[in-house]
Design a protein around this motif. Structure first.
Motif, PDB file in Angstrom:
ATOM      1  N   LYS A 210      -7.096 -17.275 -11.124  1.00  0.00           N
ATOM      2  CA  LYS A 210      -6.076 -16.380 -11.674  1.00  0.00           C
ATOM      3  C   LYS A 210      -4.736 -16.524 -10.972  1.00  0.00           C
ATOM      4  N   ARG A 211      -4.744 -17.089  -9.764  1.00  0.00           N
ATOM      5  CA  ARG A 211      -3.553 -17.131  -8.915  1.00  0.00           C
ATOM      6  C   ARG A 211      -3.016 -15.712  -8.738  1.00  0.00           C
ATOM      7  N   ALA A 212      -3.933 -14.819  -8.400  1.00  0.00           N
ATOM      8  CA  ALA A 212      -3.585 -13.405  -8.270  1.00  0.00           C
ATOM      9  C   ALA A 212      -4.446 -12.767  -7.188  1.00  0.00           C
ATOM     10  N   VAL A 213      -4.012 -11.595  -6.747  1.00  0.00           N
ATOM     11  CA  VAL A 213      -4.707 -10.819  -5.722  1.00  0.00           C
ATOM     12  C   VAL A 213      -5.028  -9.445  -6.298  1.00  0.00           C
ATOM     13  N   ARG A 214      -6.163  -8.896  -5.908  1.00  0.00           N
ATOM     14  CA  ARG A 214      -6.530  -7.566  -6.384  1.00  0.00           C
ATOM     15  C   ARG A 214      -5.868  -6.479  -5.541  1.00  0.00           C
ATOM     16  N   ALA A 215      -5.270  -5.515  -6.234  1.00  0.00           N
ATOM     17  CA  ALA A 215      -4.759  -4.303  -5.590  1.00  0.00           C
ATOM     18  C   ALA A 215      -5.734  -3.178  -5.916  1.00  0.00           C
ATOM     19  N   HIS A 216      -6.242  -2.516  -4.880  1.00  0.00           N
ATOM     20  CA  HIS A 216      -7.218  -1.443  -5.073  1.00  0.00           C
ATOM     21  C   HIS A 216      -6.480  -0.108  -5.143  1.00  0.00           C
ATOM     22  N   VAL A 217      -6.738   0.637  -6.216  1.00  0.00           N
ATOM     23  CA  VAL A 217      -6.008   1.876  -6.488  1.00  0.00           C
ATOM     24  C   VAL A 217      -6.962   3.063  -6.445  1.00  0.00           C
TER      25      VAL A 217
ATOM     26  N   ALA B 134     -14.225  -0.297 -17.512  1.00  0.00           N
ATOM     27  CA  ALA B 134     -13.236  -0.046 -18.560  1.00  0.00           C
ATOM     28  C   ALA B 134     -11.930  -0.773 -18.244  1.00  0.00           C
ATOM     29  N   PHE B 135     -11.330  -1.381 -19.262  1.00  0.00           N
ATOM     30  CA  PHE B 135     -10.063  -2.086 -19.094  1.00  0.00           C
ATOM     31  C   PHE B 135      -8.936  -1.073 -18.925  1.00  0.00           C
ATOM     32  N   ILE B 136      -8.027  -1.337 -17.987  1.00  0.00           N
ATOM     33  CA  ILE B 136      -6.922  -0.423 -17.722  1.00  0.00           C
ATOM     34  C   ILE B 136      -5.625  -1.199 -17.551  1.00  0.00           C
ATOM     35  N   GLN B 137      -4.528  -0.464 -17.660  1.00  0.00           N
ATOM     36  CA  GLN B 137      -3.196  -0.999 -17.395  1.00  0.00           C
ATOM     37  C   GLN B 137      -2.526  -0.077 -16.390  1.00  0.00           C
ATOM     38  N   GLY B 138      -1.911  -0.658 -15.377  1.00  0.00           N
ATOM     39  CA  GLY B 138      -1.286   0.148 -14.340  1.00  0.00           C
ATOM     40  C   GLY B 138       0.199  -0.127 -14.223  1.00  0.00           C
ATOM     41  N   ASP B 139       0.995   0.940 -14.163  1.00  0.00           N
ATOM     42  CA  ASP B 139       2.433   0.838 -13.915  1.00  0.00           C
ATOM     43  C   ASP B 139       2.683   1.211 -12.459  1.00  0.00           C
ATOM     44  N   ILE B 140       3.029   0.215 -11.654  1.00  0.00           N
ATOM     45  CA  ILE B 140       3.235   0.408 -10.221  1.00  0.00           C
ATOM     46  C   ILE B 140       4.703   0.716  -9.962  1.00  0.00           C
ATOM     47  N   GLN B 141       4.966   1.860  -9.321  1.00  0.00           N
ATOM     48  CA  GLN B 141       6.341   2.230  -8.994  1.00  0.00           C
ATOM     49  C   GLN B 141       6.768   1.448  -7.758  1.00  0.00           C
ATOM     50  N   LEU B 142       7.775   0.596  -7.935  1.00  0.00           N
ATOM     51  CA  LEU B 142       8.129  -0.352  -6.884  1.00  0.00           C
ATOM     52  C   LEU B 142       9.118   0.189  -5.862  1.00  0.00           C
ATOM     53  N   GLY B 143      10.068   1.002  -6.303  1.00  0.00           N
ATOM     54  CA  GLY B 143      11.103   1.407  -5.356  1.00  0.00           C
ATOM     55  C   GLY B 143      11.615   2.798  -5.614  1.00  0.00           C
ATOM     56  N   GLU B 144      12.769   3.083  -5.007  1.00  0.00           N
ATOM     57  CA  GLU B 144      13.390   4.389  -5.149  1.00  0.00           C
ATOM     58  C   GLU B 144      13.944   4.568  -6.562  1.00  0.00           C
ATOM     59  N   SER B 145      14.051   5.811  -6.972  1.00  0.00           N
ATOM     60  CA  SER B 145      14.571   6.119  -8.298  1.00  0.00           C
ATOM     61  C   SER B 145      16.093   5.983  -8.329  1.00  0.00           C
ATOM     62  N   ALA B 146      16.627   5.683  -9.513  1.00  0.00           N
ATOM     63  CA  ALA B 146      18.070   5.635  -9.729  1.00  0.00           C
ATOM     64  C   ALA B 146      18.383   6.424 -10.993  1.00  0.00           C
TER      65      ALA B 146
ATOM     66  N   GLY C  41      -2.606   7.417  -9.600  1.00  0.00           N
ATOM     67  CA  GLY C  41      -3.309   6.775  -8.496  1.00  0.00           C
ATOM     68  C   GLY C  41      -2.345   6.283  -7.439  1.00  0.00           C
ATOM     69  N   GLU C  42      -2.911   5.650  -6.417  1.00  0.00           N
ATOM     70  CA  GLU C  42      -2.104   5.126  -5.311  1.00  0.00           C
ATOM     71  C   GLU C  42      -2.792   3.894  -4.740  1.00  0.00           C
ATOM     72  N   ILE C  43      -2.020   2.854  -4.479  1.00  0.00           N
ATOM     73  CA  ILE C  43      -2.577   1.629  -3.903  1.00  0.00           C
ATOM     74  C   ILE C  43      -2.978   1.899  -2.451  1.00  0.00           C
ATOM     75  N   TYR C  44      -4.257   1.661  -2.125  1.00  0.00           N
ATOM     76  CA  TYR C  44      -4.709   1.894  -0.757  1.00  0.00           C
ATOM     77  C   TYR C  44      -5.118   0.613  -0.041  1.00  0.00           C
ATOM     78  N   SER C  45      -5.211  -0.493  -0.792  1.00  0.00           N
ATOM     79  CA  SER C  45      -5.614  -1.738  -0.150  1.00  0.00           C
ATOM     80  C   SER C  45      -5.242  -2.921  -1.027  1.00  0.00           C
ATOM     81  N   LEU C  46      -4.922  -4.042  -0.382  1.00  0.00           N
ATOM     82  CA  LEU C  46      -4.641  -5.299  -1.076  1.00  0.00           C
ATOM     83  C   LEU C  46      -5.538  -6.381  -0.489  1.00  0.00           C
TER      84      LEU C  46
ATOM     85  N   THR D 137       0.839  -1.197   0.000  1.00  0.00           N
ATOM     86  CA  THR D 137       0.000   0.000   0.000  1.00  0.00           C
ATOM     87  C   THR D 137       0.877   1.251   0.000  1.00  0.00           C
ATOM     88  N   GLY D 138       0.340   2.311  -0.602  1.00  0.00           N
ATOM     89  CA  GLY D 138       1.059   3.577  -0.659  1.00  0.00           C
ATOM     90  C   GLY D 138       1.897   3.764  -1.906  1.00  0.00           C
TER      91      GLY D 138
END
Length: 391
Positions: free
Chosen positions: A276-283, A297-309, A263-268, A245-246
């Motif tokens: 699906k062998r998957a979990v929903r992330a709520h954004v 509507a179908f969407i694609q999300g790019d989740i920022q995982l870590g710090e920038s380099a 957007g921002e992930i607020y719940s898993l 989350t976050g």
């Protein structure tokens, strides 16, 4: 899949067209001469025709991303239906399709003729109640003085209690139809009832028409709180340790190229979907743009995982490709006859807004003038020179 996103921090060094600035321009073209696979010679005329431009690397920040697919959804508590709870005839429909309404706002009116009978019964019984109460009190007093038979008292008591109970039942029924029994009078009788919005939101569908007969349970309108619209992304089991989350998310819509929403992930979810062998992330949508979205509507999300380099970057036009190989050119030297360029293999690790983050697979001189415009022109001449050399 994992990829990268660029966050620009330094200005790009403006390129200059070599064909315009060179002091050595020849009108005649000469064949490209190549000495080795990585060296390409162009005349000044060819440099001008290719509109070759130069620049240097900039340093940008990149972030590791996880791409996930999903859709826009609304939770059940933010969806409601306007439903007929009695029979009747539709006599009014508010013109609210695709418009916002407030909770409690009247949306549909249904004419119910027998509603008048119910009000008449209530008023009639209400007018009789004082007399029945008076009779009950009178027989009660006579009974205490042994001046009347017990059965007369019991009859008066039963009639009064029954009338009181029936009056309360009728008042409750009228309340269901939106009629306040306390203020009801012969001058304020109503023959229709209002169906009101159960929640605040947008009317997304109307399934009623004027003059139509409705029955209890018929759905007449759908109301949806579009402000609660959020994205559900499917995170596969193997990627779950990376997501929390976050984390910021950039959402895109395959059906609307170029449209981006932050957007921002607020719940898993805590439960794995077995199929699906998957979990929903709520954004949660933190920047909804024009807000013209459709549930489902179908969407694609790019989740920022870590710090920038940081990484060296160039305009995408600086990178040429031949099959699976990617490379750039830098100017090695310039003389009266033309310019010599060196081809350097690279790997593009991210692109955004016309810029490419690259990894150099071979070293280049510090401060080298990189070809940032016309790389494919040089590449084409390099290929032609290679074929001539083979023959």
């Amino acid at each position: 899949m994992n990829k990268y996103i660029l966050i620009f921090t330094l200005p790009f060094v403006m390129l200059a067209c070599a064909g315009e600035t060179s002091q050595h321009t020849h009108e005649e073209e000469h064949p490209v001469q190549a000495t080795g696979d990585s060296l390409v010679h162009l005349t000044h005329a060819q440099v001008g025709q290719g509109n070759i431009g130069f620049g240097q690397f900039t340093v940008e920040e990149i972030s590791d991303l996880l791409t996930a697919n999903g859709s826009l959804v609304i939770h059940p508590e933010n969806m409601a239906q306007v439903t007929a709870f009695t029979d009747g005839i539709v006599e009014y429909i508010a013109p609210v399709l695709n418009k916002n309404v407030s909770k409690g706002q009247s949306l549909v009116r249904i004419r119910k003729p027998d509603l008048l009978d119910m009000q008449e019964q209530y008023l009639s019984l209400k007018s009789q109640l004082p007399f029945l109460r008076s009779e009950f009190e009178r027989y009660k007093l006579l009974k205490e003085k042994n001046a009347t038979a017990v059965k007369n008292f019991e009859k008066a008591e039963a009639e009064y209690n029954a009338a009181s109970a029936n009056l309360k039942v009728l008042a409750a029924k009228l309340q269901q139809f939106g009629i306040d029994a306390e203020t009801l009078s012969p001058e304020k009788l109503v023959s229709s009832i209002a169906l009101k919005a159960p929640i605040s939101g947008t009317v997304t569908a109307i399934d009623a028409s004027l003059g139509a007969s409705v029955q209890p349970g018929d759905v007449l309108m759908d109301v949806v709180n579009l402000a609660s619209l959020h994205a559900d992304l499917w995170i596969y089991e193997k990627d779950l340790p990376l997501v929390k989350t976050g984390q910021p998310v950039q959402l895109s819509f395959p059906s609307v190229p170029g449209q981006k929403v932050q957007g921002e992930i607020y719940s898993l979810d805590r439960r794995l979907d077995e199929e699906k062998r998957a979990v929903r992330a709520h954004v949660r949508l933190t920047d909804s743009g024009d807000g013209n979205f459709v549930e489902g509507a179908f969407i694609q999300g790019d989740i920022q995982l870590g710090e920038s380099a940081t990484s060296p970057t160039l305009p995408e036009g600086a990178v040429a490709r031949e099959g699976d190989e990617e490379f750039i050119f830098y100017k090695m030297k310039e003389d009266a006859e033309g310019m010599a360029f060196v081809k350097v293999p690279v790997k593009v690790i991210a692109t955004k807004n016309g810029m490419a983050a690259v990894k150099l697979l071979e070293n280049i001189p510090e401060g080298a003038q990189i070809v940032v415009r016309g790389a494919y022109y040089i590449s084409a001449h390099s290929a032609m020179a290679g074929m001539e050399h083979e023959h």
